[in-house]
Scaffold this motif. Structure first.
Motif, PDB file in Angstrom:
ATOM      1  N   LYS A  97       2.328   1.752  -3.380  1.00  0.00           N
ATOM      2  CA  LYS A  97       1.259   2.257  -4.529  1.00  0.00           C
ATOM      3  C   LYS A  97       0.993   3.968  -4.009  1.00  0.00           C
ATOM      4  O   LYS A  97       0.650   4.461  -4.985  1.00  0.00           O
ATOM      5  N   SER A 151     -13.250   2.825  -2.565  1.00  0.00           N
ATOM      6  CA  SER A 151     -12.650   1.473  -2.536  1.00  0.00           C
ATOM      7  C   SER A 151     -11.735   1.386  -1.394  1.00  0.00           C
ATOM      8  O   SER A 151     -10.766   1.810  -1.261  1.00  0.00           O
ATOM      9  N   MET A 203       0.951  -1.175   0.059  1.00  0.00           N
ATOM     10  CA  MET A 203       0.093  -0.074   0.041  1.00  0.00           C
ATOM     11  C   MET A 203       0.481   1.187   0.029  1.00  0.00           C
ATOM     12  O   MET A 203       0.585   2.116  -0.746  1.00  0.00           O
ATOM     13  N   THR A 257     -10.615  -1.791  -0.192  1.00  0.00           N
ATOM     14  CA  THR A 257      -9.590  -2.693  -0.616  1.00  0.00           C
ATOM     15  C   THR A 257      -8.356  -2.055  -1.433  1.00  0.00           C
ATOM     16  O   THR A 257      -7.207  -2.448  -1.336  1.00  0.00           O
ATOM     17  N   GLU A 258      -8.485  -1.256  -2.431  1.00  0.00           N
ATOM     18  CA  GLU A 258      -7.741  -0.429  -3.271  1.00  0.00           C
ATOM     19  C   GLU A 258      -7.248   0.832  -2.353  1.00  0.00           C
ATOM     20  O   GLU A 258      -6.328   1.444  -2.862  1.00  0.00           O
ATOM     21  N   ARG A 259      -7.857   1.256  -1.257  1.00  0.00           N
ATOM     22  CA  ARG A 259      -7.424   2.293  -0.692  1.00  0.00           C
ATOM     23  C   ARG A 259      -7.691   3.714  -1.358  1.00  0.00           C
ATOM     24  O   ARG A 259      -6.517   4.254  -1.624  1.00  0.00           O
ATOM     25  N   LYS A 260      -8.863   3.769  -2.029  1.00  0.00           N
ATOM     26  CA  LYS A 260      -8.621   5.121  -3.040  1.00  0.00           C
ATOM     27  C   LYS A 260     -10.076   5.556  -3.004  1.00  0.00           C
ATOM     28  O   LYS A 260     -11.271   5.105  -2.947  1.00  0.00           O
TER      29      LYS A 260
END
Length: 201
Positions: A9, A86, A6, A88-91
């Protein structure tokens, strides 16, 4: 996705932010400081002492969006979708036409904090709901009626809808933000809550 991935990313996104995403990032950090001290469990917030106890017990938690490595995007979404979160995608993604819409951005931020708190310890969301209810009850005379109308419509539609969860905690925090931003009640929640023409999710 583990924390190291994370972080990688986040760093890649941070380095390659567009000017619009740079502004969105700044707006979100500003709104977090101004309006989400309760959900980020700041030292002067009502749940901070409970969070401290949990931190000692469970080795938790930075609840800030930056601490959770959230990234913030401007991108075209499905028809009628203003924003999307999201966990799970932290966005958080905002549609281009709403990139400067404070209510839309605040709406998506509530989703993010709900996910974070539940993930850290599910009782935090329950305690936050009680805190917000007790805070708003003296300020909104028909609060119980508004909650009932919201809950009835929520219950009539699929809970796992594509719009995500807009349960009672979400609704109460949206009302809190409406009052703090001097919006008409229902503005941040959306879906017709501000007009009385309540829509399904």
């Amino acid at each position: 996705m583990d924390d190291m991935k994370m972080l990688e990313k986040y760093q890649e996104w941070f380095t390659n932010r567009t000017p619009e995403e740079y502004k969105l990032h700044g707006d979100i950090l500003e709104y977090e400081d101004a309006y989400f001290e309760d959900m980020t469990l700041q030292p002067f917030s009502p749940l901070h002492s409970i969070a401290e106890l949990m931190e000692n017990m469970y080795d938790v938690f930075d609840v800030s969006l930056q601490g959770q490595y959230y990234t913030f995007h401007i991108a075209i979404l499905d028809d009628y979708t203003m924003g999307e979160t999201s966990y799970t995608e932290r966005k958080i993604t905002i549609a281009p036409e709403y990139k400067n819409s404070k209510p839309v951005i605040l709406h998506e931020m509530i989703h993010a904090y709900e996910y974070i708190l539940h993930d850290e310890h599910f009782t935090l969301n329950e305690l936050m709901l009680l805190h917000l209810y007790n805070k708003l009850k003296p300020l909104i005379s028909d609060l119980d009626t508004l909650i009932k109308k919201h809950a009835e419509l929520y219950g009539q539609h699929c809970v796992s809808c594509t719009g995500g969860s807009h349960g009672i905690l979400f609704y109460l925090k949206s009302l809190d933000l409406d009052m703090r931003c001097n919006y008409k009640l229902g503005t941040v929640c959306g879906y017709g809550r501000d007009t009385g023409d309540m829509l399904y999710y």
